[in-house]
Design an enzyme around this catalytic site. Structure first.
Site, PDB file in Angstrom:
ATOM      1  CD  GLU A 109      -0.069  -4.907  10.416  1.00 30.89           C
ATOM      2  OE1 GLU A 109      -1.222  -4.987  10.881  1.00 30.89           O
ATOM      3  OE2 GLU A 109       0.612  -5.883  10.095  1.00 30.89           O
ATOM      4  N   GLY A 124       2.194   7.708   2.911  1.00 30.89           N
ATOM      5  CA  GLY A 124       2.347   6.842   4.087  1.00 30.89           C
ATOM      6  C   GLY A 124       1.062   6.840   4.871  1.00 30.89           C
ATOM      7  N   PRO A 128       6.456   6.223  -1.272  1.00 29.40           N
ATOM      8  CG  PRO A 128       8.438   6.270  -2.512  1.00 29.40           C
ATOM      9  CD  PRO A 128       7.072   5.644  -2.471  1.00 29.40           C
ATOM     10  CG  LEU A 173      -1.714   1.252   1.540  1.00 29.93           C
ATOM     11  CD1 LEU A 173      -2.829   1.418   0.514  1.00 29.93           C
ATOM     12  CD2 LEU A 173      -2.320   1.189   2.951  1.00 29.93           C
ATOM     13  CD  GLN A 198      16.480   2.046  33.670  1.00 34.27           C
ATOM     14  OE1 GLN A 198      16.583   2.144  32.459  1.00 34.27           O
ATOM     15  NE2 GLN A 198      17.263   2.718  34.496  1.00 34.27           N
ATOM     16  CD  GLN A 232       8.394  -0.064  47.683  1.00 34.37           C
ATOM     17  OE1 GLN A 232       8.895   1.029  47.951  1.00 34.37           O
ATOM     18  NE2 GLN A 232       7.345  -0.551  48.316  1.00 34.37           N
TER      19      GLN A 232
HETATM   20  C1  LIG Z   1       9.515  -2.135   8.885  1.00 34.75           C
HETATM   21  C2  LIG Z   1       8.298  -1.622   8.175  1.00 34.75           C
HETATM   22  C3  LIG Z   1       7.472  -2.504   7.509  1.00 34.75           C
HETATM   23  C4  LIG Z   1       6.362  -2.048   6.794  1.00 34.75           C
HETATM   24  N1  LIG Z   1       5.604  -2.947   6.082  1.00 34.75           N
HETATM   25  C5  LIG Z   1       4.640  -2.475   5.246  1.00 34.75           C
HETATM   26  C6  LIG Z   1       3.936  -3.362   4.385  1.00 34.75           C
HETATM   27  O1  LIG Z   1       4.142  -4.586   4.412  1.00 34.75           O
HETATM   28  N2  LIG Z   1       3.029  -2.849   3.516  1.00 34.75           N
HETATM   29  C7  LIG Z   1       2.770  -1.500   3.464  1.00 34.75           C
HETATM   30  O2  LIG Z   1       1.946  -1.101   2.653  1.00 34.75           O
HETATM   31  N3  LIG Z   1       3.399  -0.640   4.297  1.00 34.75           N
HETATM   32  C8  LIG Z   1       4.326  -1.089   5.178  1.00 34.75           C
HETATM   33  N4  LIG Z   1       5.012  -0.212   6.007  1.00 34.75           N
HETATM   34  C9  LIG Z   1       4.693   1.192   5.920  1.00 34.75           C
HETATM   35  C10 LIG Z   1       4.024   1.736   7.175  1.00 34.75           C
HETATM   36  O3  LIG Z   1       2.706   1.316   7.268  1.00 34.75           O
HETATM   37  C11 LIG Z   1       4.167   3.256   7.143  1.00 34.75           C
HETATM   38  O4  LIG Z   1       5.521   3.520   7.427  1.00 34.75           O
HETATM   39  C12 LIG Z   1       3.269   3.972   8.121  1.00 34.75           C
HETATM   40  O5  LIG Z   1       1.937   3.851   7.737  1.00 34.75           O
HETATM   41  C13 LIG Z   1       3.618   5.450   8.246  1.00 34.75           C
HETATM   42  O6  LIG Z   1       3.814   6.073   7.016  1.00 34.75           O
HETATM   43  P1  LIG Z   1       5.129   6.948   6.787  1.00 34.75           P
HETATM   44  O7  LIG Z   1       6.273   6.091   7.099  1.00 34.75           O
HETATM   45  O8  LIG Z   1       5.066   7.500   5.405  1.00 34.75           O
HETATM   46  O9  LIG Z   1       5.073   8.071   7.843  1.00 34.75           O
HETATM   47  P2  LIG Z   1       4.335   9.493   7.705  1.00 34.75           P
HETATM   48  O10 LIG Z   1       2.962   9.268   7.223  1.00 34.75           O
HETATM   49  O11 LIG Z   1       5.205  10.421   6.951  1.00 34.75           O
HETATM   50  O12 LIG Z   1       4.265   9.927   9.219  1.00 34.75           O
HETATM   51  C14 LIG Z   1       5.282  10.684   9.884  1.00 34.75           C
HETATM   52  C15 LIG Z   1       4.727  11.123  11.222  1.00 34.75           C
HETATM   53  O13 LIG Z   1       3.637  12.001  11.043  1.00 34.75           O
HETATM   54  C16 LIG Z   1       2.492  11.538  11.714  1.00 34.75           C
HETATM   55  N5  LIG Z   1       1.300  11.931  10.982  1.00 34.75           N
HETATM   56  C17 LIG Z   1       1.046  11.752   9.667  1.00 34.75           C
HETATM   57  N6  LIG Z   1      -0.160  12.241   9.367  1.00 34.75           N
HETATM   58  C18 LIG Z   1      -0.690  12.701  10.513  1.00 34.75           C
HETATM   59  C19 LIG Z   1      -1.922  13.347  10.849  1.00 34.75           C
HETATM   60  N7  LIG Z   1      -2.869  13.560   9.948  1.00 34.75           N
HETATM   61  N8  LIG Z   1      -2.114  13.691  12.134  1.00 34.75           N
HETATM   62  C20 LIG Z   1      -1.179  13.460  13.063  1.00 34.75           C
HETATM   63  N9  LIG Z   1      -0.004  12.868  12.803  1.00 34.75           N
HETATM   64  C21 LIG Z   1       0.242  12.505  11.532  1.00 34.75           C
HETATM   65  C22 LIG Z   1       2.686  10.073  11.773  1.00 34.75           C
HETATM   66  O14 LIG Z   1       1.917   9.457  12.795  1.00 34.75           O
HETATM   67  C23 LIG Z   1       4.159   9.974  12.046  1.00 34.75           C
HETATM   68  O15 LIG Z   1       4.397  10.191  13.396  1.00 34.75           O
HETATM   69  C24 LIG Z   1       6.078  -0.664   6.775  1.00 34.75           C
HETATM   70  C25 LIG Z   1       6.887   0.211   7.474  1.00 34.75           C
HETATM   71  C26 LIG Z   1       7.986  -0.247   8.172  1.00 34.75           C
HETATM   72  C27 LIG Z   1       8.840   0.745   8.897  1.00 34.75           C
END
Ligand SMILES: Cc1cc2nc3c(=O)[nH]c(=O)nc-3n(C[C@H](O)[C@H](O)[C@H](O)COP(=O)(O)OP(=O)(O)OC[C@H]3O[C@@H](n4cnc5c(N)ncnc54)[C@H](O)[C@@H]3O)c2cc1C
Lengths: 384, 256
Positions: free
Chosen positions: A364, A131, A128, A125, A337, A280
């Site tokens: 996810e 996300g 670049p 899904l 820790q 503790q």
């Molecule tokens: C090891 C790994 C495996 C993965 N496997 C898969 C896979 O099998 N298939 C697949 O399709 N994807 C996969 N992903 C992708 C993953 O689902 C995305 O990385 C994730 O959804 C976040 O997208 P992004 O990395 O582009 O971060 P961004 O969307 O750029 O987010 C950056 C930050 O901004 C925050 N943010 C973004 N929009 C908002 C908003 N509207 N309000 C508040 N905060 C926001 C986010 O929470 C995050 O903290 C994988 C990622 C990793 C790291």
């Protein structure tokens, strides 16, 4: 409320636990160093039927309901998290789309191979520039004759380098966008124009590989549309929403393991002439870790049960993902820790868990996105 | 070909054994498993069956909880299980063998397999006694087994090496570690196990009464190994400390 397990589920849990403790755990360091899961472990998991956890019996799977699946994933959660992810991404996002959305022909064609583990499934899904905001995706699919032609790139796709069957979401109508313009496809790795790009170098989860998936005039048979053309966005959400409860169960298993490791270490490690478990400060950490674990477990199974009853879990599913992954974050932090300097050393498994666990708050759907979904739903339900 | 496996449920090696107020082993909080040596026996029977044809029956005597261990064998692939309810009787090796032999006579047998010993009492007697009652040969501590028609060739461990023996069937074999690598039951196997026959028999069903299985050997008391004492640190200059250590090892520990 009855929380007791059937003999069958007890036997399955025990078998997986034995397998994880006696076969997977001894390879943990090797997996970490070689960034590769030994084939014999994968073969054993196949023979045990673990790859078919979410696939109905008539296609060769186990046909488990959500509670049952969670019970097994919880045991797998104790393992090296890359091993769990290898299987979990396949049984979750990698195959759910075909189970839930495919027509009979596609099910017949793909599910038996996926159920036996002969073929590995993946879900693509993320892109670049797309996300958290999946509506912004660019990968396109155009129908030409009896073929869809896909162009674009996905990234961060778990299991992509090893997978053979991909569930891909692409834009079929740019005008409509996410509202009626996205479609889900089943794409085979051998399709002309399909290739795997860079394999990412990650913070953790060594042994599980995540990479780019590139489509260059990639040809997909016309009949490989999953579900209804144009409904790809809601298909993607549906695939992800099932995975959230399962991810919760995996987090609970990891928490359990960390509580055990920490309680043991605290009783063995002597400082100031006594085991640190007698302090503790350490006891409180252990108590909080165990409480977080049980709370995550309770929420996970309650929502898994709701799924099995056919109840809507639009806000509860995200709650499981949110709470269980953050509980794991707290638990693993305290586990380090309790172990002191040893918790920072690679020879102890908590160091690995600390890095690997971090991912559960990101993939996810990030936890911010989970919060957004929960709040949106809540405000709708309680609208004045 | 009829394969019969003798199976015992034992305390899990990880379980912490405690004694209750009467000085007997407490059953609270313990977990039970299939005797690990019996797992080799089950696996071997399954492999022999899978090479040709036949039926694998697992047999045990004990309480209802033994069903858990029998179910594991069924999940691995055994065809049926027979459990003789010992009705709470204290069984020694003599009594257990009488019960098992009777049950096996009813099932019919070509190859009987068992672990060479159970990890709990470790007496390594039952399989041999069963062979004696059934008047068939027994080959102990095997690490390899091949069956060809009514002949079997087994490799067994002997002091400092191994021995290959030939024996005609029916016969009893006891399994040693190294015979094979037991499989994990598959999830489907576990689901199927539930539907396989679990034949529960009473002593009366086998034509046995309590007198016939009255134990000849009775445990009088149990005791736990002494808790390990804390180590002792010998202070001082390395040279002096080493001398002191040597002295203590000779005079106190009497080990050198
Ligand atoms: C090891 C790994 C495996 C993965 N496997 C898969 C896979 O099998 N298939 C697949 O399709 N994807 C996969 N992903 C992708 C993953 O689902 C995305 O990385 C994730 O959804 C976040 O997208 P992004 O990395 O582009 O971060 P961004 O969307 O750029 O987010 C950056 C930050 O901004 C925050 N943010 C973004 N929009 C908002 C908003 N509207 N309000 C508040 N905060 C926001 C986010 O929470 C995050 O903290 C994988 C990622 C990793 C790291």
């Amino acid at each position: 409320m009855d929380f007791s397990l059937s003999d069958e589920m007890r036997d399955m849990k025990r078998t997986i636990r034995d397998f994880v403790d006696n076969e997977v755990e001894p390879c943990a360091m090797q997996i970490e160093e070689e960034d590769h899961i030994p084939q014999h472990l994968i073969d054993q998991a196949k023979e045990m039927g673990l790859f078919g956890m979410s696939i109905p019996e008539q296609y060769g799977g186990l046909g488990l309901n959500m509670v049952e699946k969670c019970l097994l994933l919880e045991e797998l959660g104790r393992a090296n998290m890359s091993f769990t992810t290898y299987i979990g991404a396949h049984t979750g996002i990698g195959t759910t789309g075909i189970v839930e959305l495919a027509n009979e022909e596609l099910k017949q064609k793909y599910l038996p191979g996926l159920a036996s583990g002969e073929k590995l499934g993946a879900f693509a899904l993320t892109e670049p520039d797309s996300g958290s905001d999946a509506t912004n995706m660019k990968t396109s699919a155009v129908l030409k004759g009896d073929k869809w032609i896909l162009n674009g790139m996905k990234h961060f796709i778990t299991n992509a380098p090893e997978a053979e069957v991909f569930t891909v979401i692409a834009v079929t109508d740019k005008e409509k966008g996410a509202r009626g313009g996205f479609t889900a496809f089943v794409v085979e790795k051998d399709s002309p124009g399909f290739s795997i790009g860079t394999i990412e170098r990650k913070m953790g989860l060594r042994g599980s590989h995540t990479s780019e998936v590139i489509f260059e005039d990639c040809e997909v048979p016309k009949e490989n549309v999953l579900g209804i053309e144009g409904k790809g966005y809601s298909s993607a959400l549906r695939i992800l929403s099932k995975g959230r409860v399962a991810l919760g169960a995996r987090c609970v298993g990891a928490c359990d393991k960390l509580v055990e490791l920490s309680a043991k270490y605290a009783q063995q490690r002597v400082q100031f002439g006594q085991p640190i478990a007698s302090f503790q400060a350490i006891q409180w950490m252990l108590a909080e870790m165990a409480t977080d674990t049980e709370a995550a477990r309770a929420l996970t199974y309650r929502v898994a049960w709701m799924v099995d009853q056919g109840l809507p879990v639009l806000k509860e599913g995200p709650m499981v993902k949110l709470f269980a992954s953050e509980a794991l974050g707290r638990v693993v932090d305290k586990a380090v820790q309790v172990h002191g300097g040893m918790g920072y050393m690679k020879e102890f498994p908590v160091e690995r868990f600390y890095r690997d666990a971090r991912l559960t708050r990101i993939y996810e759907g990030t936890n911010e996105i989970q919060r957004m979904v929960i709040a949106a739903r809540l405000l709708k339900e309680l609208q004045i | 070909m009829k394969y019969v496996v003798l199976l015992k449920q034992v305390y899990d090696t990880e379980t912490k054994i405690t004694l209750d107020a009467n000085g007997t082993i407490s059953n609270s909080g313990i977990t039970l498993i299939m005797n690990p040596y019996d797992e080799y026996a089950v696996e071997e029977a399954l492999r022999l069956k899978e090479k040709g044809e036949g039926e694998v029956t697992v047999v045990s005597a004990g309480g209802q909880q033994v069903q858990d261990a029998l179910r594991q064998a069924l999940a691995m692939g055994a065809d049926k299980a027979v459990l003789v309810d010992s009705e709470g009787a204290d069984l020694d090796e003599y009594a257990t063998a009488i019960i098992l032999a009777k049950a096996i006579e009813n099932i019919g047998f070509d190859v009987i397999l068992g672990g060479f010993r159970a990890i709990d009492d470790g007496s390594a007697q039952v399989a041999g006694r069963v062979a004696e009652i059934l008047k068939v040969p027994v080959v102990n501590v095997i690490t390899k087994l091949e069956v060809e028609g009514s002949q079997a060739t087994a490799t067994r461990e002997i002091e400092g090496g191994s021995e290959v023996v030939e024996v005609s069937l029916p016969a009893v074999f006891t399994a040693q570690k190294g015979l094979n690598e037991p499989r994990y039951p598959s999830m489907k196997g576990i689901m199927k196990a539930k539907k396989k026959p679990m034949d529960k028999k009473t002593l009366a069903d086998l034509g046995l009464d309590n007198d016939q299985i009255a134990a000849r050997v009775k445990p009088i008391s149990f005791s736990l190994p002494e808790a390990r004492k804390a180590g002792r640190v010998i202070p001082g200059e390395p040279g002096q400390a080493a001398a002191e250590l040597a002295k203590l090892l000779r005079e106190e520990a009497k080990v050198i």
